[in-house]
Design a protein around this motif. Structure first.
Motif, PDB file in Angstrom:
ATOM      1  N   HIS A  71       1.018  -1.154   0.018  1.00  0.00           N
ATOM      2  CA  HIS A  71      -0.092   0.020  -0.131  1.00  0.00           C
ATOM      3  C   HIS A  71       0.987   1.254   0.042  1.00  0.00           C
TER       4      HIS A  71
ATOM      5  N   HIS B 218       0.740   4.710   1.144  1.00  0.00           N
ATOM      6  CA  HIS B 218       0.116   5.543   2.430  1.00  0.00           C
ATOM      7  C   HIS B 218       0.138   6.939   2.104  1.00  0.00           C
TER       8      HIS B 218
ATOM      9  N   HIS C 249       4.091   0.611   2.539  1.00  0.00           N
ATOM     10  CA  HIS C 249       4.303  -0.523   3.481  1.00  0.00           C
ATOM     11  C   HIS C 249       3.502  -1.651   3.235  1.00  0.00           C
TER      12      HIS C 249
ATOM     13  N   HIS D 215       0.403  -4.559   3.748  1.00  0.00           N
ATOM     14  CA  HIS D 215      -0.909  -4.274   4.007  1.00  0.00           C
ATOM     15  C   HIS D 215      -1.655  -5.731   4.103  1.00  0.00           C
TER      16      HIS D 215
ATOM     17  N   HIS E  41      -6.906   6.203   9.707  1.00  0.00           N
ATOM     18  CA  HIS E  41      -6.378   6.302   8.551  1.00  0.00           C
ATOM     19  C   HIS E  41      -7.332   6.357   7.329  1.00  0.00           C
TER      20      HIS E  41
ATOM     21  N   HIS F 120      -7.723   5.644   3.156  1.00  0.00           N
ATOM     22  CA  HIS F 120      -7.184   5.911   1.691  1.00  0.00           C
ATOM     23  C   HIS F 120      -7.818   6.683   0.753  1.00  0.00           C
TER      24      HIS F 120
ATOM     25  N   HIS G  85      -8.984   2.657   8.603  1.00  0.00           N
ATOM     26  CA  HIS G  85      -8.908   1.724   9.295  1.00  0.00           C
ATOM     27  C   HIS G  85      -8.045   2.424  10.717  1.00  0.00           C
TER      28      HIS G  85
ATOM     29  N   HIS H  63      -4.734   2.972  12.644  1.00  0.00           N
ATOM     30  CA  HIS H  63      -3.177   2.677  12.087  1.00  0.00           C
ATOM     31  C   HIS H  63      -2.417   2.230  13.108  1.00  0.00           C
TER      32      HIS H  63
END
Ligand code: C2O
Ligand code: CU
Length: 489
Positions: A122, A124, A162, A164, A420, A422, A471, A473
Motif C-alpha cells: 500500500h 500510504h 508498507h 498491508h 487513516h 485511503h 482503519h 493505524h
C-alpha cells in the motif's frame, strides 16, 4: 457513568497507573499498547550515524512513466552494533529504498515477492486507483510479482509504502516492510526550502530484539496477528530512526527540512528538541504543504502520521549537541536521535510566510454526516477491535460514497486510535466540538484520536471508483479487524 467507570467497565489495562489505582504496571502514558522488553544488551544511544535510505532509480523511463522494480526478500542487517537481525525488506533493506516521483508523472512499481509468505503493498497517502491500492486480500503470493501503478495526480508530499497483508500487517511492517515515497512538484521547488542533503527523511519506529538478535514480535499462535497479551499494540524499547538505534546526524549551523514519519506499529511520540532554543517550524503534514508555517515547541505524532519541520541550527556554535526527545517515552524511549553541529555553512534557504493555498472543505457543503466508532470488543473467543461494532470483512462494503461529494465523517474512540483513510486526504473540522488541534492543520490522511474523543473531518474523494479502506493505524488493532471498506462510485 463517569469516565472512570466507563473505562473500568471496558476492562482496560492501557490507561496508565493513575486511572486504575496503580494496577497497570508497564503501560506507558499516552499509549495504547504493551511493552515487549528486549532480551539482548542494548547499545548506548547516540553512537551510530543516521543512515539515509538509498533513492531508487527507475529501471527505465518513457515520455510519461518511470518504471521501478523492487524485490521483497529477507536479509540480515546490523541494526544494533555487533548484532545480526533478520529483516523482511524491500530490496532486502529496512527501511526500503526511497522512491522520489514527480507530480503528474506516472510511476509503475513492479514488486516481486521472494519472501516465504504473501504480501500486499500500500502507498500510504497515495491517490491511487483501487487495483493498485494494496487491498489486504489482493496478495502477491511467494514467487509472484505485481505491477502497482501510481498516476501521481497529487501535490508534493511525504508518502510511505508498507505492507498491508490481511491479518499480518503488524508483524510484516515490524520486520521491515516500510519505505519512503516522496512526491515532488514545481510549487514546492519554487519556495526555496532547505534541499539536497538538508532535506532529511526520518522514519521513526520502535522495536524490541530477542536473544538471537531477531525482531521480537509477539505473534499469535493461531496464525493471524498478535497474541492476546499484546492486543493493545506492540511497543518496543529501542527507538530506531531510518533503521538505526538513537542515531546521530552531523549538521551545519543552517536550516534543515526534517520529514518526520511515525512508522511505529502502536507508539505515539511527543517530539521536541533539547535544548529547546530552536522552534520547530512545521511546513507540511500528511498531504503536503500547509498554507502557512506554524511554530511548535513540540509535535505529536501518532502511527502513520507525517509532519515536516524546518529547524534552524544557526544559533548553535560548532560542537553543540541537540537531542530530539520524546516526552511520551521513558528510559530509552524518551530519546530519539541527536544532531551534532559541526561547523558554519552558507544558507540560501528560506521559509516563505505563505507556503501554499488550501481549498477549505467546509461542513456546510457536506451532503451527509457519517459516524465511525472505534472500540474494543470481543470477537468470538478472542479480544478484538471493532469499527462500528463490526469486524472487518474484505467482502463487505460498509459505505458507498460518491466521487466529488463532500461528507463529514465523525470518528469516535474508546482509547488511542490513529484513524487513516485511503484514496484522498481530509481536513480536520473539529475535536470534541472545538476547533482543530495544533497538529491538525492542512491535508491529513491520518488523525490521532485520544481516549473518549470525537473528531469531525471533511472528506472528498476524487477520480477513482472502487473499493478502499478506512482503519485504525495501530497495526495490532488493524490486524484484529478495526478496518472498514468503502466504495467510491
Ligand atoms: Cu498506512 Cu491502510 O495504511
Ligand atoms: Cu486503534
Amino acid at each position: 457513568m463517569k469516565r472512570r467507570d466507563v473505562l473500568s467497565a471496558l476492562g482496560l489495562s492501557a490507561l496508565g497507573a493513575a486511572s486504575l489505582g496503580g494496577l497497570a504496571l508497564a503501560v506507558p502514558r499516552g499509549q495504547t499498547g504493551e511493552m515487549v522488553p528486549s532480551r539482548v544488551p542494548l547499545p548506548r544511544p547516540f553512537r551510530v550515524p543516521l543512515p539515509i535510505p538509498a533513492v531508487a532509480r527507475p529501471v527505465r523511463t518513457d515520455a510519461a512513466t518511470d518504471y521501478y522494480e523492487i524485490v521483497q526478500r529477507a536479509a540480515d542487517q546490523e541494526i544494533l552494533p555487533g548484532v545480526r537481525t533478520r529483516v523482511l525488506g524491500y530490496d532486502g533493506t529496512f527501511p526500503g529504498p526511497t522512491l522520489v516521483t514527480r507530480s503528474g508523472r506516472r510511476a509503475v512499481v513492479t514488486h516481486r515477492n521472494d519472501l516465504p509468505g504473501p504480501v500486499a503493498v500500500h502507498l500510504h497517502g497515495g491517490h491511487t486507483p483501487a487495483d493498485s491500492d494494496g487491498y489486504p486480500t489482493d496478495l502477491i503470493q511467494p514467487g509472484g510479482r505485481r505491477d502497482y501503478t501510481y498516476p501521481t495526480r497529487q501535490r508534493a508530499a511525504t508518502l510511505w509504502y508498507h505492507d498491508h497483508r490481511m491479518d499480518f500487517t503488524g508483524p510484516q511492517v515490524y520486520r521491515g516492510l516500510a519505505g519512503f515515497h516522496l512526491v515532488t512538484d514545481d510549487e514546492q521547488d519554487a519556495l526555496g526550502l532547505p534541499s539536497g542533503e538538508r532535506d532529511v527523511p526520518l522514519m521513526i519506529s520502535d522495536r524490541s530484539f530477542d536473544e538471537d538478535g531477531s525482531f521480537s514480535y509477539p505473534a499469535s499462535h493461531h496464525g493471524a496477528g498478535v497474541d492476546d497479551a499484546h492486543m493493545e499494540g506492540v511497543l518496543g524499547d529501542v527507538v530506531l530512526v531510518n533503521g538505526a538505534p538513537w542515531p546521530v546526524l552531523e549538521v551545519a549551523a543552517v536550516r534543515y527540512r526534517l520529514r518526520l514519519l511515525n512508522a511505529s506499529n502502536a507508539r505515539r511520540y511527543r517530539l521536541g528538541m533539547d535544548p529547546a532554543r530552536t522552534p520547530l517550524v512545521q511546513i507540511a503534514s500528511d498531504g503536503g504543504l500547509l498554507e502557512k508555517p506554524i511554530e511548535h515547541s513540540t509535535v505529536l505524532l501518532a502511527p502513520g502520521e507525517r509532519c515536516e519541520l524546518v529547524v534552524d541550527f544557526a544559533a548553535f556554535p560548532p560542537g553543540t549537541e541537540i537531542t530530539l526527545r520524546n516526552s511520551l517515552g521513558s528510559g530509552g524511549t524518551a530519546d530519539v536521535m541527536r544532531f551534532r553541529v559541526t561547523g558554519r555553512g552558507r544558507d540560501n534557504s528560506r521559509i516563505p510566510p505563505q507556503l501554499s493555498r488550501i481549498e477549505p472543505l467546509s461542513a456546510e457543503r457536506a451532503v451527509r454526516t457519517r459516524t465511525w466508532t472505534f472500540r474494543r470488543s470481543p470477537t468470538g473467543e478472542h479480544p478484538g477491535w471493532l469499527l462500528d461494532g463490526r469486524a472487518f470483512d474484505p467482502e463487505r462494503i460498509d459505505a458507498d460514497v460518491r466521487l466529488g461529494e463532500i461528507e463529514v465523517w465523525r470518528f469516535t474512540s474508546d482509547l488511542y486510535h490513529p484513524v487513516h483513510v485511503h484514496l484522498d486526504p481530509f481536513q480536520v473540522l473539529s475535536r470534541r466540538g472545538d476547533g482543530p488541534g495544533p497538529h491538525d492543520q492542512g491535508w491529513k490522511d491520518t488523525v490521532d484520536l485520544a481516549p473518549s474523543e470525537s473528531v469531525d473531518v471533511a472528506v472528498r474523494f476524487t477520480d477513482y471508483p472502487g473499493r478502499y479502506l478506512l482503519h485504525c493505524h495501530n497495526l495490532e488493532h488493524e490486524d484484529m479487524a478495526m478496518m472498514a471498506a468503502f466504495r467510491t462510485t
